[in-house]
Each structure stands twice: as structure tokens, then as C-alpha cells.
Design a protein around this motif. Structure first.
Motif, PDB file in Angstrom:
ATOM      1  N   TYR A 132       0.705  -1.220   0.047  1.00 35.97           N
ATOM      2  CA  TYR A 132       0.128  -0.036  -0.062  1.00 35.97           C
ATOM      3  C   TYR A 132       0.870   1.276   0.064  1.00 35.97           C
ATOM      4  O   TYR A 132       1.935   1.090   0.407  1.00 35.97           O
ATOM      5  CB  TYR A 132      -0.800   0.055   1.269  1.00 35.97           C
ATOM      6  N   MET A 133       0.269   2.371  -0.518  1.00 40.55           N
ATOM      7  CA  MET A 133       0.837   3.654  -0.365  1.00 40.55           C
ATOM      8  C   MET A 133      -0.066   4.467   0.227  1.00 40.55           C
ATOM      9  O   MET A 133      -0.966   4.845  -0.127  1.00 40.55           O
ATOM     10  CB  MET A 133       1.595   4.336  -1.748  1.00 40.55           C
ATOM     11  N   LYS A 134       0.295   5.317   1.425  1.00 35.54           N
ATOM     12  CA  LYS A 134      -0.395   6.117   1.744  1.00 35.54           C
ATOM     13  C   LYS A 134       0.324   7.435   2.394  1.00 35.54           C
ATOM     14  O   LYS A 134       1.275   7.390   2.988  1.00 35.54           O
ATOM     15  CB  LYS A 134      -1.107   5.791   3.125  1.00 35.54           C
ATOM     16  N   ASN A 135      -0.134   8.794   1.827  1.00 40.62           N
ATOM     17  CA  ASN A 135       0.600   9.862   2.036  1.00 40.62           C
ATOM     18  C   ASN A 135       2.061   9.849   1.689  1.00 40.62           C
ATOM     19  O   ASN A 135       3.151  10.334   2.229  1.00 40.62           O
ATOM     20  CB  ASN A 135       0.746  10.258   3.580  1.00 40.62           C
ATOM     21  N   GLY A 136       2.399   9.118   0.427  1.00 45.60           N
ATOM     22  CA  GLY A 136       3.661   8.985  -0.240  1.00 45.60           C
ATOM     23  C   GLY A 136       4.419   7.976   0.631  1.00 45.60           C
ATOM     24  O   GLY A 136       5.603   7.546   0.158  1.00 45.60           O
ATOM     25  N   GLU A 137       4.032   7.151   1.641  1.00 39.83           N
ATOM     26  CA  GLU A 137       4.593   6.189   2.337  1.00 39.83           C
ATOM     27  C   GLU A 137       4.301   4.860   1.986  1.00 39.83           C
ATOM     28  O   GLU A 137       3.205   4.362   1.786  1.00 39.83           O
ATOM     29  CB  GLU A 137       4.438   6.474   3.758  1.00 39.83           C
ATOM     30  N   LYS A 138       5.226   4.018   1.584  1.00 35.47           N
ATOM     31  CA  LYS A 138       5.051   2.683   1.231  1.00 35.47           C
ATOM     32  C   LYS A 138       4.966   1.789   2.330  1.00 35.47           C
ATOM     33  O   LYS A 138       5.720   1.722   3.338  1.00 35.47           O
ATOM     34  CB  LYS A 138       6.231   2.174   0.475  1.00 35.47           C
ATOM     35  N   ILE A 139       3.918   0.748   2.256  1.00 35.78           N
ATOM     36  CA  ILE A 139       3.382  -0.019   3.535  1.00 35.78           C
ATOM     37  C   ILE A 139       3.596  -1.473   2.999  1.00 35.78           C
ATOM     38  O   ILE A 139       2.998  -1.761   2.132  1.00 35.78           O
ATOM     39  CB  ILE A 139       2.187   0.151   4.030  1.00 35.78           C
ATOM     40  N   TYR A 140       4.361  -2.359   3.454  1.00 38.88           N
ATOM     41  CA  TYR A 140       4.714  -3.772   2.802  1.00 38.88           C
ATOM     42  C   TYR A 140       3.763  -4.436   3.706  1.00 38.88           C
ATOM     43  O   TYR A 140       3.768  -4.530   4.747  1.00 38.88           O
ATOM     44  CB  TYR A 140       6.305  -4.024   2.906  1.00 38.88           C
ATOM     45  N   LEU A 141       3.128  -5.488   2.871  1.00 40.17           N
ATOM     46  CA  LEU A 141       2.360  -6.713   3.223  1.00 40.17           C
ATOM     47  C   LEU A 141       3.263  -7.931   3.471  1.00 40.17           C
ATOM     48  O   LEU A 141       4.342  -8.127   2.753  1.00 40.17           O
ATOM     49  CB  LEU A 141       1.097  -6.843   2.521  1.00 40.17           C
ATOM     50  N   GLN A 142       2.848  -8.569   4.080  1.00 46.94           N
ATOM     51  CA  GLN A 142       3.464 -10.004   4.529  1.00 46.94           C
ATOM     52  C   GLN A 142       2.522 -10.971   3.534  1.00 46.94           C
ATOM     53  O   GLN A 142       1.643 -11.284   3.989  1.00 46.94           O
ATOM     54  CB  GLN A 142       3.523 -10.395   5.917  1.00 46.94           C
ATOM     55  N   HIS A 143       3.372 -11.418   2.515  1.00 48.57           N
ATOM     56  CA  HIS A 143       2.453 -12.241   1.661  1.00 48.57           C
ATOM     57  C   HIS A 143       3.000 -13.669   2.033  1.00 48.57           C
ATOM     58  O   HIS A 143       3.708 -13.922   2.433  1.00 48.57           O
ATOM     59  CB  HIS A 143       2.874 -11.984   0.328  1.00 48.57           C
ATOM     60  N   ASN A 144       1.738 -14.517   1.818  1.00 47.74           N
ATOM     61  CA  ASN A 144       1.834 -16.116   1.813  1.00 47.74           C
ATOM     62  C   ASN A 144       1.977 -16.689   0.512  1.00 47.74           C
ATOM     63  O   ASN A 144       0.583 -16.313  -0.216  1.00 47.74           O
ATOM     64  CB  ASN A 144       0.719 -16.503   2.663  1.00 47.74           C
ATOM     65  N   PRO A 145       2.726 -17.495   0.045  1.00 45.73           N
ATOM     66  CA  PRO A 145       3.779 -18.036   0.432  1.00 45.73           C
ATOM     67  C   PRO A 145       4.989 -16.896   0.797  1.00 45.73           C
ATOM     68  O   PRO A 145       5.062 -15.913  -0.007  1.00 45.73           O
ATOM     69  CB  PRO A 145       4.295 -18.926  -0.339  1.00 45.73           C
ATOM     70  N   HIS A 146       5.839 -16.985   1.716  1.00 44.50           N
ATOM     71  CA  HIS A 146       6.727 -15.693   2.186  1.00 44.50           C
ATOM     72  C   HIS A 146       7.977 -16.329   1.536  1.00 44.50           C
ATOM     73  O   HIS A 146       8.550 -17.711   1.503  1.00 44.50           O
ATOM     74  CB  HIS A 146       6.775 -15.785   3.658  1.00 44.50           C
ATOM     75  N   ASN A 147       8.737 -15.453   0.945  1.00 46.97           N
ATOM     76  CA  ASN A 147      10.288 -15.510   0.479  1.00 46.97           C
ATOM     77  C   ASN A 147      10.235 -16.819  -0.568  1.00 46.97           C
ATOM     78  O   ASN A 147      10.739 -17.744  -0.509  1.00 46.97           O
ATOM     79  CB  ASN A 147      11.198 -15.971   1.636  1.00 46.97           C
ATOM     80  N   TYR A 148       9.174 -16.825  -1.562  1.00 51.86           N
ATOM     81  CA  TYR A 148       9.131 -17.678  -2.694  1.00 51.86           C
ATOM     82  C   TYR A 148       8.905 -17.080  -3.755  1.00 51.86           C
ATOM     83  O   TYR A 148       8.591 -15.897  -4.205  1.00 51.86           O
ATOM     84  CB  TYR A 148       7.815 -18.073  -2.086  1.00 51.86           C
ATOM     85  N   ARG A 149       9.596 -17.688  -4.696  1.00 51.27           N
ATOM     86  CA  ARG A 149       9.478 -17.668  -6.318  1.00 51.27           C
ATOM     87  C   ARG A 149       9.368 -18.708  -7.158  1.00 51.27           C
ATOM     88  O   ARG A 149      10.076 -19.519  -7.107  1.00 51.27           O
ATOM     89  CB  ARG A 149      10.652 -17.021  -6.504  1.00 51.27           C
ATOM     90  N   GLY A 150       8.226 -18.941  -7.561  1.00 56.62           N
ATOM     91  CA  GLY A 150       7.996 -20.336  -8.308  1.00 56.62           C
ATOM     92  C   GLY A 150       6.432 -20.268  -8.639  1.00 56.62           C
ATOM     93  O   GLY A 150       5.628 -19.372  -8.423  1.00 56.62           O
ATOM     94  N   TYR A 151       6.023 -21.579  -9.110  1.00 56.31           N
ATOM     95  CA  TYR A 151       4.752 -22.118  -9.536  1.00 56.31           C
ATOM     96  C   TYR A 151       3.896 -22.009  -8.206  1.00 56.31           C
ATOM     97  O   TYR A 151       4.203 -22.281  -7.207  1.00 56.31           O
ATOM     98  CB  TYR A 151       4.635 -23.093 -10.179  1.00 56.31           C
TER      99      TYR A 151
END
Length: 315
Positions: A132-151
Motif C-alpha cells: 500500500y501507499m499512503k501519504n507517499g509512504e510505502k507499506i509492505y504486506l506480509q504475503h503467503n507464501p513468504h520468501n518464495y518464487r515459483g509456480y
């Protein structure tokens, strides 16, 4: 370095994208959004801005940009799904990405997506992490799966929290999306989830949680999330289209039904659209859901009270 190594290392740089921005009355935001596309480190793309009957001067902002990659097309107002489908049909590249006219991409978004397409060629949909971005500040979400790259082959079993296949952080194989029918133009809310779910049910997808490529601007003007949602324009109203998928796939059904409960909760709480809500609820398998989710349907006012007194929203 061998020629084969060079080809593998540089092939993704040759990919061409069609970027579609549906535009309706975003005079304060559209310039920032277009600049985030034009600043991409991957330069081989066309940018199709679909004006959906804007009345606030948004078109004047778009016309100020002098870049041959921008193509402005206009249509009568028909809603965001109609505008995206119009852009999809206008697109010329094999891969298409959609960006709402008040959100922004990181400069490396298309480059990272080109790498994803190269590395996971069996997919029809590719996604990066988003925040998200609010008032120009980036807010990072914790996505699941975490630390993942693949199918992602069992999204329904692992889905928790935020939808990772948010429309503006995805790239789609154009023909796969066209063959699936594109966006459901009856919907103006939840239409992006509808597309993501149908893509997941009918093909493979890939996800990269290590790279944040897009930000949803919470304080942008004219946000759909800030409006009262007519149920007949909302995803739950068309639950019947998922009947066969829900019957055949229990993990999908549990995930989908919980999503429907969440979307219907405010209507139950406020006593709105009683007949339509009753029709939708009658198709849900509520016994498969935890107690706190069933309460949202059976005893919404009691749940509302407990939610505020005991923090049951965390359940």
C-alpha cells in the motif's frame, strides 16, 4: 561466454508488453500512474489508456504526455471491467498488464515480470508482491507464501490473508485471458478476484514474494473501496458461475465460501438485499467454516459486538 548463455540471459529483455490503464475521473492521480509506467527499466511496451467517459479533465492530463508508446482510446462509460476488456482487445503484445489510474509500479516491474515469464513459461498469470501507499509512504504486506518464487499450484490450500494475485501486480498471457472471456462486465467490484480465480482454476500461475512491484494508493480520489457496493455489481451475486468448481474442488470451495462470507457480512449486518443474500448463502457450505465465520452469517450483530470487545477479527 557462450552464445547459448547470452541468449538465455538476454531473452527476457526482448519480451513486449501491452499495458492497459482504465481511466475514469482520475485527474489528480493519472499523471503519477503514467509516469510510473514510462519510467520502466524494460522499455519494450505499449501503453493503452482507455478513457471510460471521464468528465473531470483527466484526458487533458493524458494528452500532455509526448511518448509514441502511449495510445489513448475512448469509449462510453461502462465500468472498469468494460474498460479493461476494451484495452485487452486493443492490445498487440502476447503479454498484457493492467494498472489502475491511481496506482503505481516500481521502475523494475516489467523487467521482473519478463524474468518471471522466462523462468516459469507454463504459467498464464504471473504476480509480484504488492503493498500500500499512503501519504507517499510505502507499506509492505506480509504475503503467503513468504520468501518464495515459483509456480503456485495449490493456492486454495495455502491462501491466507491478502490476495496475492491482485490485478495491478499481475501480467497475463493475452490469449489465455481472451479465451477465458476476459473480465465479467456485470461486475464493478471483485471483478479482479473473479479473473484471478478463473485463471487459477483453468491454468498455472507463478508468484514472486521477494520483489514488491506495485503499490495500491489508499488515499487516491474516487476509490471504489470507499463507495457503497450495489450487490448486483459485486462478485457474490454471480456465485452460480462457480458451481462446478465448488463441487469438484473442496479446498477451492472452502476458500471461496469464506471469501463470500466476508463480502456478504456488511449486507447481513445492515439487513440489505435480504432476498439476494439468502439466495447466495443457500449455496455456501457453512458447516465447513470455523465458528467465527459462520457467526458473520447467522448472528452478524453478535459477531460485530464480540469483534469489538474481544478482537475476534483475528480469528
Amino acid at each position: 561466454m557462450s552464445n547459448k548463455t547470452v541468449d538465455v540471459a538476454t531473452r527476457y529483455k526482448m519480451m513486449k508488453f501491452s499495458v492497459v490503464i482504465p481511466l475514469y475521473n482520475k485527474v489528480q492521480s493519472v499523471s503519477r500512474t503514467i509516469k510510473s509506467v514510462l519510467s520502466q527499466t524494460h522499455h519494450d511496451f505499449e501503453l493503452i489508456v482507455v478513457d471510460d467517459g471521464s468528465t473531470d479533465g483527466s484526458l487533458d492530463i493524458v494528452r500532455k504526455f509526448n511518448d509514441e508508446r502511449i495510445r489513448l482510446v475512448q469509449k462510453e462509460n461502462g465500468g472498469v471491467s468494460s474498460a479493461r476488456n476494451y484495452g485487452l482487445k486493443e492490445a498487440k503484445a502476447d503479454y498484457v498488464a493492467f494498472l489502475d489510474a491511481d496506482d503505481v509500479w516500481e521502475p523494475f516491474f516489467l523487467e521482473e515480470q519478463a524474468k518471471m515469464i522466462h523462468d516459469f513459461p507454463e504459467a498464464n498469470m504471473w504476480a509480484l508482491a504488492w503493498g500500500y501507499m499512503k501519504n507517499g509512504e510505502k507499506i509492505y504486506l506480509q504475503h503467503n507464501p513468504h520468501n518464495y518464487r515459483g509456480y503456485v499450484d495449490d493456492y486454495w490450500a495455502m491462501r491466507k490473508g491478502t490476495n496475492i494475485f491482485f490485478v495491478c501486480v499481475c501480467v497475463f498471457r493475452r490469449m489465455a485471458l481472451l479465451n477465458m472471456g476476459g473480465y465479467d462486465e456485470r461486475m464493478s467490484y471483485g471483478e479482479d478476484i473473479d479473473v484471478a480465480y478463473r485463471m487459477l482454476l483453468n491454468g498455472r500461475a507463478a508468484f514472486n514474494s521477494k520483489v514488491y512491484g506495485m503499490y495500491y494508493v489508499q488515499d487516491a480520489e474516487n476509490r471504489a473501496m470507499n463507495k457503497t457496493i450495489p450487490l448486483e455489481r459485486f462478485m457474490p451475486y454471480y456465485i452460480e458461475k462457480y458451481a462446478s468448481y465448488r463441487a469438484e474442488n473442496i479446498t477451492f470451495r472452502r476458500c471461496f465460501d469464506r471469501l463470500m462470507i466476508g463480502m456478504l457480512y456488511s449486507y447481513r449486518l445492515n439487513g440489505e438485499y435480504k432476498e439476494a443474500v439468502h439466495r447466495i448463502v443457500g449455496q455456501l457450505v457453512l458447516r465447513e467454516q470455523p465458528l467465527t465465520w459462520r457467526m458473520r452469517i447467522y448472528t452478524p450483530h453478535l459477531f460485530w459486538l464480540l469483534e469489538r470487545c474481544m478482537g475476534w477479527w483475528k480469528s
